[in-house]
Design a protein around this motif. Structure first.
Motif, PDB file in Angstrom:
ATOM      1  N   UNK A 270     -11.056 -34.355  11.806  1.00 20.26           N
ATOM      2  CA  UNK A 270     -12.000 -35.196  12.580  1.00 20.26           C
ATOM      3  C   UNK A 270     -11.348 -36.176  13.804  1.00 20.26           C
ATOM      4  N   UNK A 271     -10.156 -36.568  13.349  1.00 19.44           N
ATOM      5  CA  UNK A 271      -9.441 -37.583  14.177  1.00 19.44           C
ATOM      6  C   UNK A 271      -9.134 -36.728  15.204  1.00 19.44           C
ATOM      7  N   UNK A 272      -8.473 -35.519  15.295  1.00 21.45           N
ATOM      8  CA  UNK A 272      -8.211 -34.420  16.355  1.00 21.45           C
ATOM      9  C   UNK A 272      -9.321 -34.168  17.348  1.00 21.45           C
ATOM     10  N   UNK A 273     -10.519 -34.022  16.686  1.00 19.48           N
ATOM     11  CA  UNK A 273     -11.684 -33.588  17.349  1.00 19.48           C
ATOM     12  C   UNK A 273     -12.045 -34.744  18.180  1.00 19.48           C
ATOM     13  N   UNK A 274     -11.996 -36.030  17.724  1.00 16.15           N
ATOM     14  CA  UNK A 274     -12.515 -37.338  18.634  1.00 16.15           C
ATOM     15  C   UNK A 274     -11.443 -37.239  19.724  1.00 16.15           C
ATOM     16  N   UNK A 275     -10.115 -37.251  19.355  1.00 14.28           N
ATOM     17  CA  UNK A 275      -9.071 -37.326  20.690  1.00 14.28           C
ATOM     18  C   UNK A 275      -9.355 -36.266  21.805  1.00 14.28           C
TER      19      UNK A 275
END
Length: 284
Positions: A270-275
């Motif tokens: 999720x964090x990687x998708x947001x970044x």
């Protein structure tokens, strides 16, 4: 006032008219795409439009525009409708012709319609996770085509909804395929599993983004079908789609996955998708 696009023109709803002889109305004879908009900008639009053309080719249908033209239509819909956070819906049918099962004459042109709407991200569900319900996958065998024939998906989604679940986890005789409008992933003993991109699933654009992120992060992936019984035993589980992004699955048929909370890998992805989505980072 919502501005629509239909057959080369932008118009308000009063100008939109779909013929009762449209083959999309009679037969579901057409294809579609949903493109996400973040911060007034299209997200993975080229990939979605490319898949629209691929789906059209698979059903032997010609789209009377280029990919570049439909991308420009999408951009204008965002501007004309002042879309900040939302999505574009685009649909192509084989056209208007008398109701016979075989294709109409080549002189009959495909009908292209599209619109844009504001719609917020399902933040609470993304952060907390959702329950899903297993449903037998009784759809046709060309699920790789994003066609208008969605009755099987609709019935599965409704069954999940009536059970108080957000999504249906589809399976063919106990082998998990995908969701009614999503792709499914499970993590077990340090390996991420998902059904391979065959004719039995739609190779989701967000699915493809997710697999790319796994490669960047060094997360091992096996594109291998798993059973419903194996799904119950996963350490963590999540689904992906254009509108759901990377959404944790906390239970299947009322049975908790792991400790019933979003898993470590799920949160990391999720964090990687947001970044990798600049407009999402800006909005935080």
């Amino acid at each position: 006032m919502t501005v629509y696009f239909m057959d080369g023109q932008f118009m308000d709803q009063s100008g939109v008219a779909v013929s009762v002889d449209d083959r999309g109305y009679y037969f579901g004879d057409g294809v579609y795409e949903v493109i996400k908009v973040y911060g007034g900008e299209l997200y993975t639009a080229e990939e979605h439009i490319s898949r629209l053309f691929q789906s059209a080719t698979k059903i032997k249908m010609t789209i009377p525009y280029t990919e570049a033209q439909l991308l420009e239509v999408s951009r204008q819909l965002i501007e004309k409708n002042a879309i900040g956070e939302g999505h574009i819906y685009m649909q192509v049918t084989r056209g208007v012709a008398p109701r016979v099962h075989h294709f109409p004459e080549p002189t009959v042109s495909s009908v292209v319609t599209a619109y844009a709407v504001n719609s917020p991200r399902p933040v609470a569900k993304i952060e907390n996770g959702v329950p899903v319900k297993s449903v037998e996958d009784v759809r046709w065998l060309r699920c790789d085509i994003k066609s208008l024939n969605l009755l099987g998906n609709v019935l599965a989604k409704q069954e999940a909804h009536e059970a108080g679940c957000v999504e249906a986890l589809l399976h063919r005789s106990g082998v998990v395929t995908e969701g009614s409008s999503s792709n499914m992933f499970g993590v077990k003993d340090g390996m991420l599993y998902t059904h391979p991109a065959t004719n039995l699933i739609l190779n989701g654009i967000t699915r493809q983004v997710l697999l790319g992120l796994c490669k960047e992060l060094g997360i091992p992936v096996e594109e291998k079908a798993f059973t419903l019984d194996e799904a119950f035993e996963m350490d963590e589980f999540f689904l992906t789609s254009t509108t759901s992004e990377v959404m944790p699955v906390t239970s299947i048929d009322g049975r908790l996955i792991g400790d019933g909370q979003p898993g470590e890998w799920t949160v990391k992805l999720q964090q990687a998708f947001t970044l990798q989505t600049p407009s999402l980072v800006k909005g935080q």
